[in-house]
Design a protein around this motif. Structure first.
Motif, PDB file in Angstrom:
ATOM      1  N   UNK A  84      10.457  45.644  36.306  1.00 52.58           N
ATOM      2  CA  UNK A  84      11.854  45.217  36.201  1.00 52.58           C
ATOM      3  C   UNK A  84      11.913  43.776  35.663  1.00 52.58           C
ATOM      4  N   UNK A  85      12.645  43.605  34.591  1.00 48.99           N
ATOM      5  CA  UNK A  85      12.757  42.274  33.982  1.00 48.99           C
ATOM      6  C   UNK A  85      13.660  41.373  34.806  1.00 48.99           C
ATOM      7  N   UNK A  86      13.329  40.082  34.812  1.00 52.04           N
ATOM      8  CA  UNK A  86      14.135  39.098  35.540  1.00 52.04           C
ATOM      9  C   UNK A  86      15.439  38.871  34.765  1.00 52.04           C
ATOM     10  N   UNK A  87      16.543  38.913  35.513  1.00 47.37           N
ATOM     11  CA  UNK A  87      17.849  38.641  34.906  1.00 47.37           C
ATOM     12  C   UNK A  87      18.530  37.515  35.678  1.00 47.37           C
ATOM     13  N   UNK A  88      19.508  36.896  35.016  1.00 51.17           N
ATOM     14  CA  UNK A  88      20.265  35.831  35.664  1.00 51.17           C
ATOM     15  C   UNK A  88      21.659  35.781  35.053  1.00 51.17           C
ATOM     16  N   UNK A  89      22.537  35.024  35.708  1.00 53.39           N
ATOM     17  CA  UNK A  89      23.902  34.886  35.204  1.00 53.39           C
ATOM     18  C   UNK A  89      23.912  33.987  33.966  1.00 53.39           C
ATOM     19  N   UNK A  90      24.947  34.142  33.164  1.00 56.98           N
ATOM     20  CA  UNK A  90      25.108  33.324  31.962  1.00 56.98           C
ATOM     21  C   UNK A  90      25.202  31.844  32.343  1.00 56.98           C
ATOM     22  N   UNK A  91      25.940  31.539  33.405  1.00 54.44           N
ATOM     23  CA  UNK A  91      26.086  30.153  33.865  1.00 54.44           C
ATOM     24  C   UNK A  91      24.724  29.526  34.156  1.00 54.44           C
ATOM     25  N   UNK A  92      23.897  30.227  34.933  1.00 57.97           N
ATOM     26  CA  UNK A  92      22.571  29.689  35.288  1.00 57.97           C
ATOM     27  C   UNK A  92      21.680  29.529  34.069  1.00 57.97           C
ATOM     28  N   UNK A  93      21.711  30.511  33.162  1.00 57.51           N
ATOM     29  CA  UNK A  93      20.858  30.439  31.970  1.00 57.51           C
ATOM     30  C   UNK A  93      21.290  29.316  31.034  1.00 57.51           C
ATOM     31  N   UNK A  94      22.590  29.101  30.899  1.00 59.49           N
ATOM     32  CA  UNK A  94      23.071  27.992  30.061  1.00 59.49           C
ATOM     33  C   UNK A  94      22.604  26.659  30.642  1.00 59.49           C
ATOM     34  N   UNK A  95      22.689  26.505  31.973  1.00 61.05           N
ATOM     35  CA  UNK A  95      22.232  25.273  32.628  1.00 61.05           C
ATOM     36  C   UNK A  95      20.725  25.099  32.453  1.00 61.05           C
ATOM     37  N   UNK A  96      19.990  26.191  32.660  1.00 63.66           N
ATOM     38  CA  UNK A  96      18.527  26.161  32.553  1.00 63.66           C
ATOM     39  C   UNK A  96      18.078  25.708  31.159  1.00 63.66           C
ATOM     40  N   UNK A  97      18.829  26.138  30.126  1.00 65.19           N
ATOM     41  CA  UNK A  97      18.490  25.783  28.742  1.00 65.19           C
ATOM     42  C   UNK A  97      19.207  24.495  28.302  1.00 65.19           C
ATOM     43  N   UNK A  98      19.871  23.833  29.250  1.00 65.59           N
ATOM     44  CA  UNK A  98      20.572  22.568  29.002  1.00 65.59           C
ATOM     45  C   UNK A  98      21.495  22.645  27.784  1.00 65.59           C
ATOM     46  N   UNK A  99      22.314  23.685  27.759  1.00 66.80           N
ATOM     47  CA  UNK A  99      23.228  23.906  26.644  1.00 66.80           C
ATOM     48  C   UNK A  99      24.595  23.326  26.985  1.00 66.80           C
ATOM     49  N   UNK A 100      25.149  22.564  26.061  1.00 68.11           N
ATOM     50  CA  UNK A 100      26.459  21.932  26.268  1.00 68.11           C
ATOM     51  C   UNK A 100      27.580  22.867  25.825  1.00 68.11           C
ATOM     52  N   UNK A 101      27.665  24.022  26.461  1.00 65.47           N
ATOM     53  CA  UNK A 101      28.744  24.962  26.159  1.00 65.47           C
ATOM     54  C   UNK A 101      29.155  25.589  27.484  1.00 65.47           C
ATOM     55  N   UNK A 102      30.462  25.765  27.676  1.00 60.04           N
ATOM     56  CA  UNK A 102      30.924  26.336  28.941  1.00 60.04           C
ATOM     57  C   UNK A 102      30.682  27.847  28.952  1.00 60.04           C
ATOM     58  N   UNK A 103      30.590  28.386  30.147  1.00 54.81           N
ATOM     59  CA  UNK A 103      30.422  29.833  30.296  1.00 54.81           C
ATOM     60  C   UNK A 103      31.628  30.560  29.705  1.00 54.81           C
ATOM     61  N   UNK A 128      20.462  42.594  25.566  1.00 55.32           N
ATOM     62  CA  UNK A 128      20.242  41.253  26.114  1.00 55.32           C
ATOM     63  C   UNK A 128      20.406  41.160  27.626  1.00 55.32           C
ATOM     64  N   UNK A 129      20.792  42.268  28.265  1.00 55.54           N
ATOM     65  CA  UNK A 129      20.984  42.205  29.715  1.00 55.54           C
ATOM     66  C   UNK A 129      21.425  43.527  30.298  1.00 55.54           C
ATOM     67  N   UNK A 130      21.899  43.447  31.541  1.00 57.14           N
ATOM     68  CA  UNK A 130      22.340  44.633  32.279  1.00 57.14           C
ATOM     69  C   UNK A 130      23.679  44.336  32.947  1.00 57.14           C
ATOM     70  N   UNK A 131      24.426  45.400  33.216  1.00 61.80           N
ATOM     71  CA  UNK A 131      25.653  45.283  33.987  1.00 61.80           C
ATOM     72  C   UNK A 131      25.305  45.573  35.443  1.00 61.80           C
ATOM     73  N   UNK A 132      25.303  44.527  36.261  1.00 63.19           N
ATOM     74  CA  UNK A 132      24.973  44.701  37.676  1.00 63.19           C
ATOM     75  C   UNK A 132      26.251  44.908  38.473  1.00 63.19           C
ATOM     76  N   UNK A 133      26.180  45.812  39.450  1.00 64.16           N
ATOM     77  CA  UNK A 133      27.327  46.026  40.332  1.00 64.16           C
ATOM     78  C   UNK A 133      27.607  44.732  41.091  1.00 64.16           C
ATOM     79  N   UNK A 134      28.880  44.375  41.142  1.00 56.73           N
ATOM     80  CA  UNK A 134      29.291  43.175  41.862  1.00 56.73           C
ATOM     81  C   UNK A 134      29.408  43.524  43.345  1.00 56.73           C
ATOM     82  N   UNK A 141      24.393  40.393  33.678  1.00 52.44           N
ATOM     83  CA  UNK A 141      23.227  39.555  33.962  1.00 52.44           C
ATOM     84  C   UNK A 141      22.300  39.675  32.762  1.00 52.44           C
ATOM     85  N   UNK A 142      21.783  38.543  32.309  1.00 51.65           N
ATOM     86  CA  UNK A 142      21.033  38.497  31.052  1.00 51.65           C
ATOM     87  C   UNK A 142      19.534  38.352  31.298  1.00 51.65           C
TER      88      UNK A 142
END
Length: 95
Positions: free
Chosen positions: A1-20, A60-66, A76-77
């Motif tokens: 199973x591949x590791x996935x994360x939220x767009x918000x967390x991935x943008x922060x992790x990659x230090x991207x200056x763009x809002x979710x 690029x990701x999966x739709x995880x049940x909320x 989740x990407x």
């Protein structure tokens, strides 16, 4: 199973200056994300919007049940394809 994360967390992790919010709008415009609606559980007659990855977006990701809203999903990407997705977001977001 591949590791996935939220767009918000991935943008922060990659230090991207763009809002979710802006990134999501770009993903919708690229056809990788779609907006769906469901009836609100709190307010009768109100609809809640949520995002789902489209067929192309599933590369690029999966739709995880909320967990807090059964029947609703949260995108989740994949961490390993996120740089490629980020390139698409940044190219599409340029004026």
């Amino acid at each position: 199973m591949e590791k996935t994360d939220s767009l918000t967390n991935l943008l922060k992790e990659h230090m991207v200056e763009i809002s979710t919010v802006k990134a999501n709008k770009i993903l919708v415009s690229l056809g990788l994300l779609a907006e769906k609606e469901r009836p609100s559980s709190k307010y009768a007659g109100k609809m809640k919007k949520y995002k789902v990855l489209t067929e192309q977006g599933l590369a690029y990701g999966v739709n995880q049940e909320n967990p807090s809203s059964p029947g609703q999903t949260t995108p989740h990407y994949y961490g390993d394809t996120f740089p490629e997705l980020l390139t698409l977001i940044q190219r599409a977001g340029k004026p």
